[in-house]
Design an enzyme around this catalytic site. Structure first.
Site, short mmCIF file in Angstrom:
data_model
loop_
_atom_site.label_atom_id
_atom_site.label_comp_id
_atom_site.label_asym_id
_atom_site.label_seq_id
_atom_site.Cartn_x
_atom_site.Cartn_y
_atom_site.Cartn_z
N SER A 77 0.97 -0.92 -0.23
CA SER A 77 0.12 -0.04 -0.20
C SER A 77 0.84 1.38 -0.11
CB SER A 77 -0.95 0.40 1.20
OG SER A 77 -1.39 1.07 1.18
N TYR A 115 -2.28 0.52 10.69
CA TYR A 115 -1.83 0.40 9.50
C TYR A 115 -1.05 0.40 8.67
CZ TYR A 115 -3.55 -0.45 4.55
OH TYR A 115 -3.94 -1.32 3.28
#
Length: 242
Positions: free
Chosen positions: A146, A159
């Site tokens: 990501s 995250y």
């Protein structure tokens, strides 16, 4: 007509028997890449907690495996079963992941465990389980990371920490598998319209990337000739970081 050499015949046979394993393959980016590879004639093994949710579950070249990537033993069993039925694996595509905001003041041990066990440990132990059955000289490992593995975002600290840890792991196994001529790619997309954002209204996702676009990039990396490797593939939203 000149006949094929034995080397060319072997290479063509390898291509005809291409085998992919996709974790998190029933939804989002995993679903898109599974579908793309099936369309190209691959044998695709979909690993997911609910593999029956995959839209092409009945495809003759699709094989479903009910596996939670947080279960290292289940991953090992799946790798052994796939190797026995389909042979060596040409593409290991690690898409399983989970993400949601975790403001520091509200961050909990349970959230930490879920985010790290799925995004980090799940990837580590999937790679460990399947590494012995990857085809030397041809196989590609693609890990869905990501933009959160490149930079931090307020309220997404857990995250982002998990994705940064994932990038460290991917960089390490890239060098560890290089002597086998196995290529390792980290794809780092910006915001993608996946089930993780199902709570948002469509108008809030107009600038999100389509999962199919990410899948197409992944397949392009997989289909490169064995002498070339895309090691890091960052694809951001056209309007910038979201």
């Amino acid at each position: 007509m000149v006949e094929d050499s034995s080397l060319e015949k072997v290479h063509r046979e390898d291509i005809d028997k291409r085998v992919a394993v996709v974790t998190g393959g029933s939804l989002g980016i995993g679903e898109a890449v599974s579908t793309r590879l099936l369309g190209l004639g691959w044998q695709v093994h979909v690993l997911a907690r609910r593999p029956e949710a995959y839209s092409l579950a009945g495809h003759p070249s699709c094989h479903l495996h009910s596996v939670d990537v947080r279960d290292a033993d289940a991953l090992g069993d799946a790798a052994a079963s796939i190797n026995e039925t389909s042979g060596l694996v040409d593409a290991l595509i690690l898409c399983a992941g989970v993400g949601y905001p975790t403001p520091l003041a509200d961050a909990s041990r349970e959230q930490y465990a879920e985010l790290f066990d799925t995004n980090v440990a799940g990837t580590i132990f999937a790679a460990k389980a399947f590494a012995p059955v990857l085809r030397n000289g041809l196989a590609v490992v693609v890990v869905v990371s990501s933009i959160a593995g490149r930079r931090g975002y307020a309220d997404w600290s857990l995250y982002c920490a998990a994705k940064h840890a994932l990038e460290g792991f991917v960089a390490s196994i890239r060098d560890e598998l290089r002597h086998r001529r196995i290529r390792v790619t980290s794809i780092q997309p910006g915001s993608v319209d996946t089930p993780s954002y199902a709570h948002l209204a469509p108008k809030e996702k107009t600038e999100f990337i389509d999962p199919v676009s990410v899948a197409d990039l992944m397949v392009s990396a997989i289909q490169l000739p064995p002498q070339a490797s895309i090691e890091i593939l960052f694809v951001n939203n056209a309007v910038g970081d979201l």
